[in-house]
Write an enzyme that holds these catalytic residues in place. Structure first.
Site, PDB file in Angstrom:
ATOM      1  N   TRP A 294      52.449  11.277  33.764  1.00 31.71           N
ATOM      2  CA  TRP A 294      52.932  11.827  32.483  1.00 31.71           C
ATOM      3  C   TRP A 294      54.256  12.564  32.639  1.00 31.71           C
ATOM      4  O   TRP A 294      54.879  12.922  31.648  1.00 31.71           O
ATOM      5  CB  TRP A 294      51.890  12.781  31.895  1.00 31.71           C
ATOM      6  CG  TRP A 294      50.654  12.104  31.377  1.00 31.71           C
ATOM      7  CD1 TRP A 294      50.386  10.762  31.348  1.00 31.71           C
ATOM      8  CD2 TRP A 294      49.507  12.755  30.794  1.00 31.71           C
ATOM      9  NE1 TRP A 294      49.148  10.538  30.794  1.00 31.71           N
ATOM     10  CE2 TRP A 294      48.590  11.743  30.442  1.00 31.71           C
ATOM     11  CE3 TRP A 294      49.175  14.087  30.540  1.00 31.71           C
ATOM     12  CZ2 TRP A 294      47.361  12.025  29.851  1.00 31.71           C
ATOM     13  CZ3 TRP A 294      47.946  14.374  29.957  1.00 31.71           C
ATOM     14  CH2 TRP A 294      47.057  13.348  29.606  1.00 31.71           C
ATOM     15  N   LYS A 295      54.637  12.876  33.883  1.00 32.05           N
ATOM     16  CA  LYS A 295      55.859  13.654  34.158  1.00 32.05           C
ATOM     17  C   LYS A 295      55.817  14.962  33.351  1.00 32.05           C
ATOM     18  O   LYS A 295      54.737  15.473  33.067  1.00 32.05           O
ATOM     19  CB  LYS A 295      57.100  12.807  33.874  1.00 32.05           C
ATOM     20  CG  LYS A 295      57.062  11.467  34.631  1.00 32.05           C
ATOM     21  CD  LYS A 295      58.355  10.727  34.630  1.00 32.05           C
ATOM     22  CE  LYS A 295      58.189   9.419  35.393  1.00 32.05           C
ATOM     23  NZ  LYS A 295      59.422   8.671  35.504  1.00 32.05           N
TER      24      LYS A 295
ATOM     25  N   GLU B  64      62.279  11.289  41.477  1.00 33.38           N
ATOM     26  CA  GLU B  64      62.844  12.416  40.724  1.00 33.38           C
ATOM     27  C   GLU B  64      62.794  13.696  41.556  1.00 33.38           C
ATOM     28  O   GLU B  64      63.718  14.509  41.499  1.00 33.38           O
ATOM     29  CB  GLU B  64      62.096  12.572  39.389  1.00 33.38           C
ATOM     30  CG  GLU B  64      62.477  11.454  38.410  1.00 33.38           C
ATOM     31  CD  GLU B  64      61.367  11.007  37.464  1.00 33.38           C
ATOM     32  OE1 GLU B  64      60.378  11.740  37.291  1.00 33.38           O
ATOM     33  OE2 GLU B  64      61.500   9.905  36.891  1.00 33.38           O
TER      34      GLU B  64
ATOM     35  N   HIS C  56      58.082  11.378  44.743  1.00 31.47           N
ATOM     36  CA  HIS C  56      58.640  10.660  43.591  1.00 31.47           C
ATOM     37  C   HIS C  56      60.169  10.757  43.661  1.00 31.47           C
ATOM     38  O   HIS C  56      60.718  11.783  44.055  1.00 31.47           O
ATOM     39  CB  HIS C  56      58.114  11.258  42.284  1.00 31.47           C
ATOM     40  CG  HIS C  56      58.399  10.376  41.111  1.00 31.47           C
ATOM     41  ND1 HIS C  56      59.643  10.328  40.523  1.00 31.47           N
ATOM     42  CD2 HIS C  56      57.628   9.481  40.451  1.00 31.47           C
ATOM     43  CE1 HIS C  56      59.611   9.428  39.539  1.00 31.47           C
ATOM     44  NE2 HIS C  56      58.398   8.900  39.479  1.00 31.47           N
TER      45      HIS C  56
ATOM     46  N   GLU D  89      58.782   2.155  43.784  1.00 25.03           N
ATOM     47  CA  GLU D  89      59.406   2.423  42.493  1.00 25.03           C
ATOM     48  C   GLU D  89      60.926   2.306  42.632  1.00 25.03           C
ATOM     49  O   GLU D  89      61.598   3.278  43.010  1.00 25.03           O
ATOM     50  CB  GLU D  89      59.058   3.841  42.015  1.00 25.03           C
ATOM     51  CG  GLU D  89      57.590   4.073  41.805  1.00 25.03           C
ATOM     52  CD  GLU D  89      57.324   5.162  40.763  1.00 25.03           C
ATOM     53  OE1 GLU D  89      56.617   4.872  39.811  1.00 25.03           O
ATOM     54  OE2 GLU D  89      57.866   6.271  40.905  1.00 25.03           O
TER      55      GLU D  89
ATOM     56  N   GLY E 197      62.304   4.324  33.872  1.00 23.21           N
ATOM     57  CA  GLY E 197      62.719   4.865  32.575  1.00 23.21           C
ATOM     58  C   GLY E 197      63.903   4.145  31.955  1.00 23.21           C
ATOM     59  O   GLY E 197      64.502   4.623  30.996  1.00 23.21           O
TER      60      GLY E 197
ATOM     61  N   SER F   5      59.192   0.966  34.519  1.00 22.68           N
ATOM     62  CA  SER F   5      59.165   0.271  33.222  1.00 22.68           C
ATOM     63  C   SER F   5      58.002  -0.719  33.084  1.00 22.68           C
ATOM     64  O   SER F   5      58.149  -1.765  32.465  1.00 22.68           O
ATOM     65  CB  SER F   5      60.506  -0.423  32.953  1.00 22.68           C
ATOM     66  OG  SER F   5      61.551   0.531  32.888  1.00 22.68           O
TER      67      SER F   5
ATOM     68  N   GLY G  30      55.058   5.508  33.964  1.00 21.79           N
ATOM     69  CA  GLY G  30      55.585   6.714  33.317  1.00 21.79           C
ATOM     70  C   GLY G  30      55.460   6.618  31.808  1.00 21.79           C
ATOM     71  O   GLY G  30      54.381   6.789  31.234  1.00 21.79           O
ATOM     72  N   GLY G  31      56.574   6.303  31.145  1.00 16.01           N
ATOM     73  CA  GLY G  31      56.667   6.329  29.681  1.00 16.01           C
ATOM     74  C   GLY G  31      55.504   5.670  28.956  1.00 16.01           C
ATOM     75  O   GLY G  31      54.946   6.248  28.010  1.00 16.01           O
TER      76      GLY G  31
HETATM   77  P1  13P Z   1      58.599   4.528  33.766  1.00 19.83           P
HETATM   78  O1  13P Z   1      57.311   3.778  33.674  1.00 19.83           O
HETATM   79  O2  13P Z   1      58.846   5.436  32.590  1.00 19.83           O
HETATM   80  O3  13P Z   1      59.760   3.635  34.083  1.00 19.83           O
HETATM   81  O4  13P Z   1      58.457   5.549  35.019  1.00 19.83           O
HETATM   82  C1  13P Z   1      58.010   5.043  36.228  1.00 19.83           C
HETATM   83  C2  13P Z   1      57.709   6.189  37.109  1.00 19.83           C
HETATM   84  O5  13P Z   1      58.582   6.907  37.529  1.00 19.83           O
HETATM   85  C3  13P Z   1      56.295   6.449  37.422  1.00 19.83           C
HETATM   86  O6  13P Z   1      56.166   7.401  38.436  1.00 19.83           O
END
Ligand code: 13P
Length: 253
Positions: free
Chosen positions: A10-11, A99, A97, A169, A175, A215, A236-237
């Site tokens: 969910w970030k 990020e 991750h 990833e 994203g 994605s 993620g999203g």
């Molecule tokens: P998205 O699915 O939003 O591209 O993010 C992937 C992600 O970073 C999952 O950890």
């Protein structure tokens, strides 16, 4: 057969109230899970206890922290320890991750320590790796990811590595709406498995779950997860929408 996992990340999204609604919606229908088909939900730290309580009694569903610190306890303001996670029933943690690597300067050596402390406390690390766009454009992705694995995972014993989940990833697909093609995902996953085979042997390599992230959507999950070396996804999203995430779960093989 190795475990297939649909993991939500969910970030830093959702208020507590919205998180509760999302979980309720997601849990409102049975998901066809099994010993080999799991759902893992990586929720923000303040919602971990609520999420653990909500999934109590659900089979094959687990809660993950989005990060964890490399030390057992002490004066590390703001950080969360494996003992804390363990004490509230959290069983997985995302480690490395992209990020966190990018914004908080997490490097391969720190991540090696995080993986180790997770394993020492029965927390399954979901170890993330993956290259940025310039590396991919220069066709250096295999070497780059090999370096990440070598530096953070390859000191582990055979028994330890078997408990790690790896998530590939590619940063350029996170994203951005730009998914790696299922062929690109398969190529990298096969590469990761071949590195694991070289280091630990085929039996160990074959037992390790390797997720794809970047994605993933309801519409592409089945195709990507259908690749022989792709064992599910880290999402993620699209995991912020209950219906969409359910569709992704249904894409597990
Ligand atoms: P998205 O699915 O939003 O591209 O993010 C992937 C992600 O970073 C999952 O950890």
């Amino acid at each position: 057969m190795r475990k297939q996992i649909a993991a939500a990340n969910w970030k830093m999204n959702l208020t507590y109230q919205k998180a509760e609604v999302l979980l309720k919606e997601f849990l409102s229908q049975p998901q066809n899970l099994s010993d080999n088909k799991l759902v893992v939900l990586a929720v923000p730290s303040p919602y971990l206890t609520m999420a653990v309580d909500k999934i109590a009694g659900e089979k094959h569903m687990y809660i993950a922290a989005q990060n964890v610190y490399s030390k057992k306890s002490g004066a590390y303001t703001g950080e969360v320890s494996v003992e804390m996670l363990q004490s509230i029933g959290v069983t997985y943690a995302i480690v490395g991750h992209s990020e966190c690597r990018e914004y908080f300067n997490e490097d391969n050596a720190l991540l090696a320590d995080k993986v180790k402390i997770c394993l020492e406390h029965n927390i399954v690390p979901i170890f993330c790796c993956g290259e940025a766009l310039p590396v991919r454009e220069a066709n250096g992705q295999n070497e780059y990811v090999t370096g990440q694995l070598q530096d953070s995972l390859f000191d582990l014993s055979e028994d330890q590595i078997k408990k790690v989940v790896i998530a590939y990833e590619p940063i350029w697909a996170i994203g951005t709406g730009k998914t790696a093609s299922s062929l690109q995902a398969q190529e990298m996953h096969a590469h990761i498995r071949s590195q694991l085979t070289t280091k630990y042997g085929a039996d160990v390599a074959d037992s390790i779950t390797i997720l794809y992230g970047g994605s993933v959507k309801g519409a592409n999950a089945k195709d990507i997860f259908g690749q022989p070396d792709v064992d599910g996804g880290l999402v993620g999203g699209a995991s912020l929408n209950a219906e969409e995430f359910k569709q992704i779960v249904q894409g597990l093989k």
